[in-house]
Design an enzyme around this catalytic site. Structure first.
Site, PDB file in Angstrom:
ATOM      1  N   CYS A 196       0.806  -1.229   0.000  1.00 53.88           N
ATOM      2  CA  CYS A 196       0.000   0.000   0.000  1.00 53.88           C
ATOM      3  C   CYS A 196       0.837   1.277   0.000  1.00 53.88           C
ATOM      4  CB  CYS A 196      -0.992   0.010   1.157  1.00 53.88           C
ATOM      5  SG  CYS A 196      -2.264  -1.255   0.969  1.00 53.88           S
ATOM      6  N   HIS A 220     -13.005   9.852  -7.272  1.00 51.09           N
ATOM      7  CA  HIS A 220     -12.039   9.908  -8.376  1.00 51.09           C
ATOM      8  C   HIS A 220     -10.905  10.891  -8.116  1.00 51.09           C
ATOM      9  CE1 HIS A 220     -15.095   7.499 -10.323  1.00 51.09           C
ATOM     10  NE2 HIS A 220     -14.124   7.089 -11.127  1.00 51.09           N
ATOM     11  N   GLU A 261     -13.317  -0.352   2.844  1.00 48.50           N
ATOM     12  CA  GLU A 261     -12.259  -0.180   1.855  1.00 48.50           C
ATOM     13  C   GLU A 261     -12.260  -1.325   0.844  1.00 48.50           C
ATOM     14  OE1 GLU A 261      -8.237   1.409   3.025  1.00 48.50           O
ATOM     15  OE2 GLU A 261      -7.677  -0.646   2.528  1.00 48.50           O
TER      16      GLU A 261
END
Length: 150
Positions: A25, A75, A136
């Site tokens: 990550c 986005h 998530e």
């Protein structure tokens, strides 16, 4: 009259990278987030009120969460403002991308704290934020409860 909890669900797509993290990550990647927003209040008892029987109109709650969270994060790519990715962030912004530099590590845990503060500030006086659940992935989520933060 009884206190009632109501929940509205939202979804948005956001990219991020975890600065200093020791796993995958640390790389820029994205998630299809799902956010459940639960508020608590007493339903309006005035029979002449246009919103009679409601704690809050779901449309009003949607407007708050859309303006504060969904429209901002959807986005977008989120970076900790102290990350070495700042050069990448600037280049992405220069190319027309939406980039958010935040004061925290953009984990689900820290994002849900940020979201709670933003939503609480916009709720009507007689309505309280009860909880948030930020999912998530299909199997991973962070939760915020007002009762844990009093």
């Amino acid at each position: 009259m009884s206190q009632i909890r109501i929940t509205k669900k939202f979804s948005f797509e956001t990219g991020h990278a975890l600065y200093g993290y020791d796993g995958k990550c640390k790389n820029v990647h994205g998630h299809s987030y799902k956010l459940n927003v639960t508020v608590i209040g007493t339903p309006i008892s005035d029979q002449n009120h246009v919103k009679f029987g409601m704690v809050i109109d779901f449309t009003d709650l949607k407007k708050i969460v859309k303006e504060e969270i969904v429209d901002v994060f959807d986005h977008a790519t989120v970076f900790n403002k102290n990350t070495p990715h700042v050069d990448l962030a600037k280049e992405l912004k220069d190319r027309g991308h939406t980039v958010l530099l935040v004061d925290y590590q953009p984990t689900s845990e820290m994002m849900v704290i940020d979201f709670a503060e933003k939503i609480k500030q916009r709720l009507p006086e007689n309505i309280s934020l009860h909880s948030l659940k930020l999912q998530e992935t299909e199997s991973s989520f962070a939760q915020w409860f007002a009762s844990d933060n009093e």
